[in-house]
Design an enzyme around this catalytic site. Structure first.
Site, PDB file in Angstrom:
ATOM      1  N   LYS A  74       0.840  -1.197   0.000  1.00  0.00           N
ATOM      2  CA  LYS A  74       0.000   0.000   0.000  1.00  0.00           C
ATOM      3  C   LYS A  74       0.876   1.249   0.000  1.00  0.00           C
ATOM      4  O   LYS A  74       1.944   1.244   0.604  1.00  0.00           O
ATOM      5  CB  LYS A  74      -0.852   0.044   1.275  1.00  0.00           C
ATOM      6  CG  LYS A  74      -1.986  -0.929   1.327  1.00  0.00           C
ATOM      7  CD  LYS A  74      -2.719  -0.769   2.649  1.00  0.00           C
ATOM      8  CE  LYS A  74      -3.676  -1.930   2.895  1.00  0.00           C
ATOM      9  NZ  LYS A  74      -4.816  -1.957   1.990  1.00  0.00           N
ATOM     10  N   ARG A 130     -10.290 -11.492   1.435  1.00  0.00           N
ATOM     11  CA  ARG A 130     -11.156 -12.524   0.868  1.00  0.00           C
ATOM     12  C   ARG A 130     -10.494 -13.897   0.902  1.00  0.00           C
ATOM     13  O   ARG A 130     -11.170 -14.909   0.924  1.00  0.00           O
ATOM     14  CB  ARG A 130     -11.562 -12.115  -0.541  1.00  0.00           C
ATOM     15  CG  ARG A 130     -10.436 -11.995  -1.512  1.00  0.00           C
ATOM     16  CD  ARG A 130     -10.817 -11.154  -2.721  1.00  0.00           C
ATOM     17  NE  ARG A 130     -10.894  -9.739  -2.362  1.00  0.00           N
ATOM     18  CZ  ARG A 130     -11.229  -8.777  -3.218  1.00  0.00           C
ATOM     19  NH1 ARG A 130     -11.566  -9.091  -4.451  1.00  0.00           N
ATOM     20  NH2 ARG A 130     -11.267  -7.522  -2.822  1.00  0.00           N
TER      21      ARG A 130
END
Lengths: 503, 575
Positions: free
Chosen positions: A281, A355
C-alpha cells in the site's frame, strides 16, 4: 467501566456533577429541570432565548450553577420535533453521546440523565435504558493506554445516574443490565482495534479469544500456521506466509440451553496488520491498517457479550488471524492457492488478502457445522467507503429472509446497513484463465465491494449468508457524537441484536 | 528504436494506475481519488459585451437534419404460417431450460436439419441463459441460419424477461456479425413471462433495435460498415393480432428514442456543441409541437444561473439552456420534470482529468441526450401527463477564462457554492436547471439524469444506475418502471448525515463535499438537494451505466441509452 444507578425524579438528588436534560423542539421546560431553574438558574429561560436554543436536534446549551454540593453543570440538549408523535432514537443516541462528550471538558466523571419517556420513542423502558447505557459508554470510550501525559488522561470510570419518573423499575433495570453487557463487548472491540498492531498480533488475539472462551465456557479450537496449512487452508496460509508471526485460526462455539435451537455462524476478518504484502500500500493508505482486524474484533466482542446474555441460539464464531506483510517468503502476484473447499484462486493482488482468509474461514464454517445463517464482517474493500461513505455498512446477500432480519437488527441496534446488489452479472469479473477465480475483479467491472462478495460466494455453499463490508464504518467515522477518531466497534451491536432476537 | 522517454512515461503511468487499482481494491483506508469525482469549470463571461436581449427568446424551430442514418429497424413484419418462407436469412428460436425437444424445432428438424436434437445435446445446449447455437442449413435455393438461444428456467412459474432480452439481443448481434439484415424471431408465449403480447412484442422490437445499433458514421472502410436497415420478422403463431400491432408500434417508437439518444452520446464532442444540441431540440419541438425556449450564454448569465454560466465560461463554444414542454390533451393532468446533464465535453476544466479518465468524456452529455431521446418517443406516444424538460448545455474546458477553484458562484435560486474542484461541474449546471424548473413550473415530480460521479461505478459497477431520493412514492414508481423497462436502478442512501460534507466558511456550500471522505455519488445528490425545493425528486446517477457496459448482448461498447426506456415507461404509466 461504567457504574449505573437509578433514582426517582429529583435530578439534584443525583451524584451527577453534570446533569443532562433532553428538550423537545420549542417546548417549555417542565418537571425536575423546571424546579432546578426556579431555584438555581432564574435566568435560564432568557439564556435559552438569548442563545437561540430551541431544542432542535443537535443543539446544546451548557449552564454552570452553584448548589450546596458545589458547582454543577446543566446541559440542555435538543431532540428536535417529533415525527408523528415519535422521536427518532438515533437523534436521542447522538444527544446522549454529545452530553457525555462534554464530561472531560467539564472535568467530571459523574453524569445524571433525565430519561425521557419510552412512549416518546414508541419503545419499551428496557430498550430505552439499554440504548442510553450503551451510548453513554461508547461516548465515554477513549484509548489513552499509551498517553503518558497526565493532563491528557481521562478518569477511567463513568458513574451514570438515570433519573426516571414514570418508568417501570424492572424494565429500566433489565435495560441497564443488558446495556452494560453490550457496552462491554463494544468497548472490548474498540480497544482491540485501537491497539497498535504490535500489541494485537494473531497470537495476542487468539489468547484473548481463549480468555473469553474460559470465562463463558465456550468450546474453543485454535489452529496454528502448520495446522492451517495441513488442513488445506491455502488462503490463510498464503496470506500469513510473508510475516514472521504465525497465523491463528480460532473457532469458538456457544451452545445454548434450548434443545434443537438453530445455529448461527459469525465470521470476522482478522488481518492484524495489512501492509498489502508485495502489492504494498502507499504510505497514506497504510497509516490506519491496524484496523484491518475490525471484523474479528467485532465478532469476539459480540461473543463476549453474548456469553453473558445467553441467547437461545447456538453460535459458531470463526476468526482467521494473520498479518499481511511483504518479505522474501511472501506470496506473489501470479501465485495460485487452493482453499479449504478445494477451489483455487489466482492471486493478482496480494492486497486483496481479506477474501483469501475469509474464504477458508467460510468454507470451514459451512463444512463443519449445520448453519442456519452465516454472517461475515470484514474491512474488505476500499470501494466500500467510496460507495457509501462512513455512515452505512454495505450489506450483500441473496437471501431475502436473512437480509430482513439483519436490516431489522440494524435499525434496532443503530449499526446502520445499506444493501448493494449481488447479481450474477458480476461473476465474469473474477474469472481467471489459470484458476477457478482470481482475487481481484477485472477493471472494467469496477464495483470492488460487489466483486469481492462474488468471490466469497464461492465458499458458503447453500447456507443463507450475509456479507457485511465494514471498511467504511469501522474506523474514523466523522461527526457522530458517540464515536471518536479511531475504532467505532461497528457490528457488535448488530450481531448481539441479531442473536438475541433470533427466533 | 523506441523513445526511452516514452517508455518511462508509460511505466510511470502504469505504476500510477496500479497504485490506484490497488488502493481501490484492498485497502480499507478511506480515499478519494481525484478522478473518482467528476468536476468541471465555469466560464467567465467578462469579455463578451453582447447586448442582452430580453431574457427569454422564443425560437422558431428550424430542423437540422443529419445525413447519417443511424442503424436500426426499418420494418417489422409478422408471419404466422410457413414460417421459414420469409426473406429472413436467419430464425431465432428461444428455448427454455430443460424443456423437451419439440414444437417448431422438431418441425425444422424433420424438414431441414436432420439430427438437430442430437446436435444440441452434442454441444451440451440445455437452454440455460446465455446458451446459444448457430446452425446453417439449406433452404430452397439458399442458406438460412437457425439460432437457438437459451431462456433459462422458470422462477416461481415465470421466465425472466431480462434473460429473454439478452437472448433476442444475442440473436440480432450474431446476425449482424454475419451481415444479415433480415432477422426472424420466433416469439415465445407471453404467458411464460406473465405479461401480455403487447409488452412482449414491444420488448422484442426495442431490444432487436438496440442490438442492431452501431455507430459507424466515421468508419470509412466499407467492409466494416453494417447494413443500416434491419427488417425484423416476428413469427407469431399464437398471439393476439391487435396486441402484436400495438406492441410493434410502441416498440418502434421507443427504439427510435433509444437509438437517437445513443447516437447523440456516441457523437464526438466536436460534432455535438451546445448549439448543435439546441438544433436537435428545435427539430424535435417542431416535429412534435413542443413549446421550446432557448437561452443563450448572455441570457443565462443575466438570469442569474451562475452555475451553468461559470461551467461554460472556459470554452469557446457558448453555453445554452433549453426548456422543452409537452402538454397533453388531458385537462388538469400532472406535470413531471426531466432534467438532463448536458456537458458536451468534460475535460475537468482547470482541474484537468488525467488522460485515461478523459478518453470518453464525450459521454458527459448522456443525461441530456437521454432526455431528448425519451421526448422524441413520448412526442409520438403522447402520454396523459405534461412534461417539462430542462437541459443545461455547456463545455467544461480549461482556458484563460475558465472558472477557478476558489471561485464562488450564485445559483438561480440565490444559493452560493464555492468551487473547490472544477471537475465537479455537473452539479453546478443541474443546480441551475432544477432551480429554474421548480421556480417556473408547478411540478408533481422531478427526475434528473446525469453522468455525475466516478464513485458511482466504484459503488455499483456497470449494471445498475444509482438513484437517490427521499420520496418513497416516487421511488416506488421509478422502481416499477425500472422493472418494466429493463433499465435497472439501485438505491443509495440520501441521508442528512452527509450534509456536513459541504460546510465551507466562504459560501453556502462547497461543490465537492470535501469535509467528508468517500460517498461521492451520495454527496453529488446531497448537493443537488439544495435546488429542488419540496418537489418530489429522484436523482439518477448514470455515470456507470451510460457508456461501455460489458457483457450485455444488446449493448455495444459506447453508449447504452440507459434511462430512455425508463423515462418513457415512467411517463406512459403516470397516473
Amino acid at each position: 467501566m461504567m457504574y449505573v444507578d437509578i433514582i426517582q425524579k429529583d435530578l439534584l438528588a443525583s451524584k451527577g456533577k453534570v446533569l443532562g436534560v433532553f428538550v423537545e423542539y420549542e417546548k417549555t421546560l417542565e418537571g425536575t429541570v423546571a424546579e432546578i431553574a426556579q431555584q438555581h438558574i432564574p435566568a435560564l429561560q432568557q439564556l435559552m432565548v438569548d442563545s437561540n436554543f430551541t431544542g432542535k436536534a443537535g443543539e446544546k446549551l451548557i449552564v454552570p450553577f452553584m448548589t450546596e454540593a458545589g458547582v454543577r453543570y446543566l446541559i440542555l440538549v435538543g431532540l428536535g420535533a417529533r415525527n408523528q408523535g415519535v422521536w427518532d432514537i438515533e437523534t436521542y443516541r447522538r444527544a446522549v453521546g454529545s452530553v457525555v462528550r462534554e464530561l472531560p471538558h467539564l472535568k467530571s466523571d459523574t453524569l445524571a440523565l433525565v430519561l425521557p419517556s419510552a412512549e416518546s420513542f414508541a419503545c419499551t423502558d428496557e430498550y430505552l435504558a439499554q440504548q442510553t447505557v450503551i451510548i453513554a459508554d461508547m461516548a465515554y470510550y477513549h484509548f489513552d493506554k499509551f498517553i503518558t501525559e497526565a493532563s491528557r488522561k481521562y478518569p477511567k470510570d463513568l458513574a451514570l445516574t438515570l433519573v426516571v419518573h414514570n418508568h417501570q423499575q424492572a424494565g429500566i433495570e433489565d435495560g441497564v443490565h443488558s446495556g452494560k453487557i453490550c457496552a462491554r463487548g463494544i468497548y472490548e472491540t474498540r480497544y482491540w482495534v485501537d491497539m497498535p498492531p504490535d500489541h494485537s498480533t494473531p497470537f495476542d488475539f487468539a489468547r484473548r479469544a481463549k480468555e473469553i472462551a474460559e470465562s463463558h465456557k465456550f468450546k474453543i479450537s485454535i489452529f496454528n500456521e502448520a495446522e492451517v496449512n495441513q488442513m488445506g487452508m491455502g488462503g490463510l496460509g498464503a496470506v500469513a506466509r510473508g510475516s514472521e508471526r504465525d497465523c491463528q485460526f480460532v473457532v469458538l462455539e456457544y451452545t445454548c440451553k434450548k434443545a434443537g435451537a438453530p445455529t448461527l455462524g459469525f465470521v470476522g476478518k482478522g488481518i492484524t496488520f495489512d501492509a498489502g504484502g508485495l502489492s504494498l500500500k502507499p504510505a497514506d493508505y497504510m497509516e490506519t491498517m491496524k484496523e484491518d482486524m475490525s471484523g474479528a474484533a467485532a465478532v469476539l466482542g459480540a461473543m463476549d457479550a453474548l456469553g453473558s446474555l445467553a441467547p437461545e441460539v447456538n453460535i459458531v464464531a470463526v476468526v482467521p488471524l494473520a498479518e499481511n506483510l511483504p518479505s522474501g517468503k511472501a506470496i506473489k502476484p501470479g501465485d495460485i492457492v487452493t482453499f479449504y473447499n478445494g477451489k483455487t484462486a489466482e492471486i493478482l493482488n496480494t492486497d486483496a488478502e481479506g477474501r483469501l482468509i475469509l474464504a477458508d474461514a467460510l468454507a470451514y464454517a459451512v463444512k463443519h457445522y449445520k448453519l442456519d445463517a452465516l454472517i461475515d464482517l470484514a474491512t474488505l474493500t476500499g470501494a466500500c467507503p467510496v460507495a457509501l461513505g462512513h455512515f452505512f455498512t454495505a450489506l450483500l446477500s441473496e437471501h431475502e429472509d436473512l437480509v430482513k432480519r439483519v436490516q431489522e437488527s440494524a435499525t434496532r441496534s443503530g449499526d446502520r446497513v445499506w444493501r448493494l446488489p449481488l447479481v450474477d452479472d458480476f461473476k465474469p469479473a473474477i474469472k481467471s484463465e489459470y484458476a477457478d477465480m482470481k482475487n481481484i475483479g477485472s477493471r472494467r467491472y469496477s464495483a470492488g465491494t460487489i466483486t469481492a462478495t462474488c468471490f466469497l460466494q464461492n465458499f458458503v455453499g447453500d447456507v443463507p449468508w450475509v456479507h457485511l463490508d465494514i471498511a467504511g464504518t469501522a474506523f474514523d467515522v466523522p461527526d457522530i457524537s458517540y464515536y471518536r477518531g479511531g475504532a467505532t466497534g461497528v457490528g457488535v451491536r448488530l450481531l448481539i441484536d441479531l442473536a438475541m432476537n433470533w427466533k | 528504436m523506441m523513445n526511452e522517454r516514452i517508455v518511462m512515461k508509460m511505466l510511470k503511468k502504469y505504476h500510477l494506475i496500479r497504485v490506484l487499482v490497488l488502493c481501490a481494491l484492498c485497502c480499507t483506508q478511506i480515499f478519494d481519488v481525484r478522478t473518482h469525482t467528476r468536476l468541471s469549470s465555469q466560464p467567465q463571461n467578462g469579455s463578451i459585451p453582447a447586448p442582452a436581449s430580453d431574457a427569454q427568446q422564443q425560437v422558431a424551430a428550424t430542423p437540422a437534419s443529419s445525413e447519417y442514418k443511424i442503424p436500426g429497424i426499418s420494418e417489422v413484419n409478422v408471419v404466422e404460417k410457413d414460417i421459414l418462407n420469409t426473406s429472413a436469412k436467419c430464425l431465432g428460436v428461444c428455448v427454455q431450460e430443460g424443456e423437451p425437444f419439440g414444437g417448431v424445432l422438431s418441425d425444422i428438424e424433420q424438414k431441414y436439419i436432420p439430427g438437430l436434437q442430437q446436435m444440441m445435446s452434442d454441444r451440451k445446449f440445455v437452454g440455460k441463459a446465455g446458451d446459444k447455437l448457430i446452425i446453417p442449413f439449406k433452404y430452397a435455393d439458399g442458406i438460412k441460419n437457425l439460432f437457438v438461444v437459451g431462456l433459462g428456467s422458470k422462477k416461481a412459474g415465470v421466465l425472466d424477461i431480462e434473460t429473454y432480452r439478452r437472448a433476442v439481443g444475442s440473436v440480432v448481434r450474431d446476425a449482424t456479425d454475419l451481415k444479415i439484415d433480415q432477422v426472424a424471431i420466433y416469439l415465445p408465449s407471453e404467458k411464460s413471462f406473465n405479461c401480455d403480447a403487447t409488452y412482449l412484442v414491444q420488448q422484442t422490437v426495442v431490444i432487436a433495435d438496440m442490438a442492431y445499433y452501431c455507430f459507424d458514421q466515421f468508419i470509412t472502410d466499407k467492409n466494416l460498415k453494417y447494413p443500416h436497415d434491419l427488417m425484423l420478422i416476428l413469427v407469431a403463431q399464437d398471439h393476439d393480432k391487435a396486441q402484436i400491432t400495438e406492441g410493434i408500434r410502441i416498440g418502434k417508437t421507443c427504439a427510435q428514442g433509444v437509438r437517437k439518444a445513443r447516437y447523440w452520446i456516441d457523437l464526438p464532442s466536436e460534432n455535438s456543441s451546445p448549439e448543435e444540441f439546441v438544433a436537435r431540440a428545435k427539430e424535435l419541438a417542431q416535429k412534435h409541437m413542443f413549446d421550446i425556449t432557448v437561452f443563450n450564454d448572455n441570457e443565462i448569465k443575466k438570469m442569474g444561473m451562475g452555475g451553468l454560466s461559470s461551467v461554460g465560461q472556459g470554452s469557446d463554444r457558448p453555453s445554452r439552456f433549453v426548456v422543452l414542454k409537452y402538454t397533453c390533451k388531458k385537462e388538469g393532468a400532472p406535470t413531471i420534470g426531466f432534467a438532463g446533464k448536458g456537458v458536451t465535453f468534460d475535460s475537468g476544466g482547470l482541474n484537468l482529468k488525467p488522460t485515461e479518465a478523459m478518453s470518453y468524456m464525450k459521454d458527459d452529455k448522456a443525461g441530456a441526450s437521454i432526455v431528448l431521446g425519451a421526448m422524441d418517443a413520448l412526442g409520438n406516444l403522447k402520454p396523459d401527463v405534461n412534461i417539462v424538460c430542462c437541459i443545461p448545455l455547456a463545455d467544461n474546458m480549461p482556458s484563460g477564462k475558465a472558472m477557478k477553484p476558489g471561485d464562488i458562484v450564485t445559483m438561480y435560486n440565490g444559493k452560493t457554492a464555492e468551487i473547490l474542484n472544477t471537475d465537479a461541474e455537473g452539479r453546478l449546471i443541474l443546480a441551475d436547471a432544477m432551480a429554474y424548473m421548480v421556480k417556473q413550473f408547478k411540478l408533481d415530480a422531478i427526475i434528473d439524469l446525469a453522468t455525475l460521479t466516478g464513485a458511482c461505478r466504484i459503488a455499483l459497477g456497470p449494471y445498475y444506475a444509482a438513484f437517490l431520493s427521499k420520496h418513497d412514492d416516487l421511488v416506488a414508481r421509478l422502481q416499477e418502471s425500472s422493472k418494466n423497462s429493463g433499465d435497472r436502478v439501485w438505491r443509495l442512501p440520501l441521508d442528512d448525515d452527509y450534509k456536513a460534507a459541504f460546510k465551507t466558511e466562504n459560501a453556502d456550500m462547497d461543490n465537492t463535499g470535501s469535509k467528508i471522505e468517500g460517498a461521492g455519488t451520495i454527496k453529488g445528490a446531497m448537493f443537488l438537494q439544495n435546488f429542488v425545493g419540496d418537489v418530489p425528486w429522484v436523482h439518477l446517477d448514470i455515470a456507470n451505466v451510460a457508456f461501455n457496459v460489458p457483457n450485455i448482448s444488446y449493448y455495444r461498447s459506447g453508449a447504452t441509452g440507459a434511462g430512455v426506456r425508463l423515462l418513457i415507461d415512467l411517463a406512459m404509466n403516470w397516473k
